[in-house]
Design an enzyme around this catalytic site. Sequence first.
Site, PDB file in Angstrom:
ATOM      1  N   ASP A  77    -105.882   7.319  -1.173  1.00  0.00           N
ATOM      2  CA  ASP A  77    -106.553   6.662  -2.320  1.00  0.00           C
ATOM      3  C   ASP A  77    -107.519   7.866  -3.034  1.00  0.00           C
ATOM      4  O   ASP A  77    -107.724   8.790  -2.450  1.00  0.00           O
ATOM      5  CB  ASP A  77    -107.437   5.494  -2.209  1.00  0.00           C
ATOM      6  CG  ASP A  77    -108.601   5.625  -1.487  1.00  0.00           C
ATOM      7  OD1 ASP A  77    -108.369   6.086  -0.473  1.00  0.00           O
ATOM      8  OD2 ASP A  77    -109.607   5.260  -1.843  1.00  0.00           O
ATOM      9  N   GLU A 133    -111.024   4.450   0.800  1.00  0.00           N
ATOM     10  CA  GLU A 133    -112.040   5.352   1.490  1.00  0.00           C
ATOM     11  C   GLU A 133    -112.851   5.554   0.260  1.00  0.00           C
ATOM     12  O   GLU A 133    -114.396   5.649   0.271  1.00  0.00           O
ATOM     13  CB  GLU A 133    -111.688   6.579   1.989  1.00  0.00           C
ATOM     14  CG  GLU A 133    -112.674   7.338   2.565  1.00  0.00           C
ATOM     15  CD  GLU A 133    -113.502   8.416   1.963  1.00  0.00           C
ATOM     16  OE1 GLU A 133    -114.529   8.731   2.334  1.00  0.00           O
ATOM     17  OE2 GLU A 133    -112.844   8.623   0.794  1.00  0.00           O
TER      18      GLU A 133
END
Length: 385
Positions: A77, A133
Amino acid sequence: MTEFAVDALLADIETLVRCESPSSDLDAVAHSADVLTGVGKALLGVEPERIVLDGRTHLRWRFGDGPPRVLLLGHHDTVWPMGSLETHPFSEQDGVLRGPGCFDMKTGVVMALHVAASLPDRSGLSILVTGDEELGSPSSRGLIEEEARGCAAAFVLEASADGGAIKTRRKGVSHYRIEVTGRASHAGLEPEKGINAGIEIAHQVLAVAALADPERGTSVVPTVLSAGTTVNTVPAAAAVEVDVRVWDEEEQLRVDREVRALRPVLTGAQVRVSGGINRPPLDAVSSAALYGLAKELAAELGLPELTEAAVGGASDGNYTAGLGVPTLDGLGAVGGGAHADHEHVLVEELPRRTALLAALVENVLTKGSPSVPTNPAGDSGRARR
């Protein structure tokens, strides 16, 4: 030294960078996982386990029959919103690679896959690539800790610090939300009948900011602030978000206690604190042995001398170090500009950095985790080969 083809690395990095994956867009992250699965299967011959937690998609490859001994940890991500490719297109020119998420950290993910593909024996290796994250790993923390527990080493493929420095120390992070409840009234007709939540939150902002300790490197920063509804109404509610960064656990606990002890100043106001410790500090002790090994292996491979850095940002390496697992962070791309317009990767460093990672992984898989060197900089003792 294992040779890694720059063209092959660049092709896979381009594939991932061209697939936008902002953390907050669950469909985009799921699509990114599909694309990453294809890249990984082409390199490793097997698809990963697809793990969806709270709608967020994570991927895991495990090799061998026993428990993992080495964990390669990354995330797919990014902080870049959909459409960023239009303003920050993927490019590679004059030895510099650009594009949203190239530095943080899609290059590192590709490096991990190419390293795994190069190993003559992958038994004991685990690769975990998470999808949240950048949000603080709300759904993946348990997965990370489950995978890391008992490992001889966790290698985190976050981008390097300035100049390619390995990140051997990271601050711990805490996040809080302080909410104030007051009482609304007409600001012109009868302000005295209200309890001004805006004034109360101002008191709380000053109180929480005073918890910082610059000498210890502790920052306590009020960030997002809101209060009130209309210009002629005494605010009935207000809130502030607070970001805390600390170097050691004792200090993290001290700030936590004091934030939770906040009390209202105005009569009748109410204060509620939520949130707490997000990531423990990554202490230098957690990385000392692996950093010493990395320096020796870099010298043997004929690479430039490694340097180390302590940084204020946190990563999932904070979680693995918090478990007592030897952890080395910042092993990914060399470049700069994470989250910024000038995000970039230096192409000439790609094969060198990937070769170092391969040597580290193979070394620990074969010999186990090294002991802490007498000199944490790694100038004494022999490398495990």
